[in-house]
Design a protein around this motif. Structure first.
Motif, PDB file in Angstrom:
ATOM      1  N   ALA A 186      23.949  -8.334  43.646  1.00  0.00           N
ATOM      2  CA  ALA A 186      23.976  -7.693  42.322  1.00  0.00           C
ATOM      3  C   ALA A 186      23.621  -6.211  42.443  1.00  0.00           C
ATOM      4  N   LEU A 187      22.620  -5.887  43.247  1.00  0.00           N
ATOM      5  CA  LEU A 187      22.230  -4.496  43.439  1.00  0.00           C
ATOM      6  C   LEU A 187      23.344  -3.689  44.104  1.00  0.00           C
ATOM      7  N   GLU A 188      24.094  -4.360  44.973  1.00  0.00           N
ATOM      8  CA  GLU A 188      25.218  -3.679  45.631  1.00  0.00           C
ATOM      9  C   GLU A 188      26.322  -3.387  44.621  1.00  0.00           C
ATOM     10  N   VAL A 189      26.585  -4.350  43.736  1.00  0.00           N
ATOM     11  CA  VAL A 189      27.592  -4.152  42.684  1.00  0.00           C
ATOM     12  C   VAL A 189      27.165  -3.026  41.749  1.00  0.00           C
ATOM     13  N   LEU A 190      25.872  -2.945  41.474  1.00  0.00           N
ATOM     14  CA  LEU A 190      25.335  -1.896  40.603  1.00  0.00           C
ATOM     15  C   LEU A 190      25.238  -0.553  41.313  1.00  0.00           C
ATOM     16  N   GLU A 191      25.614  -0.537  42.596  1.00  0.00           N
ATOM     17  CA  GLU A 191      25.604   0.677  43.424  1.00  0.00           C
ATOM     18  C   GLU A 191      24.200   1.253  43.586  1.00  0.00           C
ATOM     19  N   ARG A 192      23.230   0.340  43.651  1.00  0.00           N
ATOM     20  CA  ARG A 192      21.853   0.764  43.914  1.00  0.00           C
ATOM     21  C   ARG A 192      21.539   0.669  45.404  1.00  0.00           C
ATOM     22  N   VAL A 193      22.249  -0.217  46.110  1.00  0.00           N
ATOM     23  CA  VAL A 193      22.029  -0.369  47.546  1.00  0.00           C
ATOM     24  C   VAL A 193      23.364  -0.512  48.278  1.00  0.00           C
ATOM     25  N   GLU A 194      23.300  -0.311  49.580  1.00  0.00           N
ATOM     26  CA  GLU A 194      24.468  -0.526  50.434  1.00  0.00           C
ATOM     27  C   GLU A 194      24.066  -1.465  51.568  1.00  0.00           C
ATOM     28  N   VAL A 195      24.831  -2.509  51.754  1.00  0.00           N
ATOM     29  CA  VAL A 195      24.544  -3.478  52.816  1.00  0.00           C
ATOM     30  C   VAL A 195      25.322  -3.078  54.059  1.00  0.00           C
ATOM     31  N   LYS A 196      24.597  -2.787  55.133  1.00  0.00           N
ATOM     32  CA  LYS A 196      25.225  -2.423  56.409  1.00  0.00           C
ATOM     33  C   LYS A 196      25.019  -3.571  57.378  1.00  0.00           C
ATOM     34  N   VAL A 250      19.728  -3.325  54.513  1.00  0.00           N
ATOM     35  CA  VAL A 250      20.107  -2.942  53.147  1.00  0.00           C
ATOM     36  C   VAL A 250      19.467  -1.592  52.838  1.00  0.00           C
ATOM     37  N   TYR A 251      20.298  -0.601  52.515  1.00  0.00           N
ATOM     38  CA  TYR A 251      19.822   0.765  52.302  1.00  0.00           C
ATOM     39  C   TYR A 251      19.967   1.190  50.840  1.00  0.00           C
ATOM     40  N   VAL A 252      18.964   1.924  50.388  1.00  0.00           N
ATOM     41  CA  VAL A 252      18.949   2.406  49.003  1.00  0.00           C
ATOM     42  C   VAL A 252      19.885   3.600  48.854  1.00  0.00           C
ATOM     43  N   LEU A 253      20.692   3.576  47.798  1.00  0.00           N
ATOM     44  CA  LEU A 253      21.629   4.656  47.528  1.00  0.00           C
ATOM     45  C   LEU A 253      21.054   5.646  46.523  1.00  0.00           C
ATOM     46  N   GLU A 254      21.568   6.877  46.563  1.00  0.00           N
ATOM     47  CA  GLU A 254      21.218   7.870  45.552  1.00  0.00           C
ATOM     48  C   GLU A 254      21.786   7.376  44.234  1.00  0.00           C
TER      49      GLU A 254
END
Length: 242
Positions: free
Chosen positions: A52-62, A67-71
């Motif tokens: 869900a956080l990835e869909v919300l563009e809050r994190v990126e899964v590598k 899992v890294y936090v996005l700007e």
């Protein structure tokens, strides 16, 4: 349903940690096992929250890294837009929409447009007739981008508390002027005159924005008078000299 609510709770908690600065942009979230232990939930629940956080563009899964936090950039809808800004934008967009529609509008659309004028004149839900009038013109451009832009501006007018409050007094006191202005726009479209249609639309919004300024000035003057009256009451010596 319970599990669904649970992982959304985790999403909210992780977002709070991100927004608080505990996990700044570019940092890596703790491993799945650690997050599960910290929030006392199962690892599948953490996985759902991360998705869900990835869909919300809050994190990126590598993959293989973590899992890294996005700007995070706030959406444009969070911006505070004044009635003046909205009216200026509408004038620019709808002025060109009218100019284009003058070359593409059909006879059927002109009939529908004229019916909205009849409804405005009779006071039959004039606000709805007004909205329909502008909607018909934007549809008549045969340009979906223009149609979307006009619809979005109308949506902002209907949902922003500040804009709604500003427009309420102005629009309710100018039914005759609004009808005359819309009639001029209609006539230019019926004449297939792009320049006249653009000018008539600009004239309509120019009157509206001037009315907004006048209403704003009146409100400001009333506030000054109120503050002056309160100050006078506070420091008055009338009770000493009466």
């Amino acid at each position: 349903m319970k599990n669904r609510r649970l992982f959304w709770n985790i999403v909210a908690k992780i977002e709070e940690l991100i927004d608080s600065g505990q996990y700044p942009p570019g940092s890596r979230l703790p491993p799945e096992r650690e997050l599960a232990e910290n929030f006392a939930v199962s690892r599948p629940t953490i996985r759902e929250a991360i998705i869900a956080l990835e869909v919300l563009e809050r994190v990126e899964v590598k993959t293989g890294s973590g899992v890294y936090v996005l700007e995070h950039t706030k959406p444009c809808s969070s911006l505070s837009i004044s009635a003046f800004e909205l009216t200026q934008a509408r004038a620019l967009v709808e002025g060109e929409a009218a100019a284009l529609a003058a070359t593409t509008i059909t006879e059927e659309e002109l009939v529908r447009l004229k019916q909205t004028l009849v409804e405005m004149g009779k006071g039959i839900n004039p606000e709805l007739a007004d909205k329909e009038f502008h909607s018909i013109i934007s549809s008549a451009t045969r340009n979906n981008a223009i149609l979307m832009a006009v619809n979005d501006l109308w949506k902002l007018r209907e949902t922003s508390p500040l804009v709604k409050a500003a427009y309420k007094d102005v629009c309710s006191q100018s039914d005759e002027k609004r009808l005359a202005e819309h009639t001029s726009i209609y006539q230019a479209l019926a004449d297939r005159d792009s320049q006249a249609a653009r000018a008539a639309m600009h004239h309509h919004f120019n009157r509206l924005i001037n009315a907004l300024f006048e209403a704003n000035e009146k409100k400001a003057l009333e506030e000054v008078r109120k503050q002056t009256s309160q100050t006078r009451d506070l420091y008055s010596l009338s009770h000493l000299v009466s």
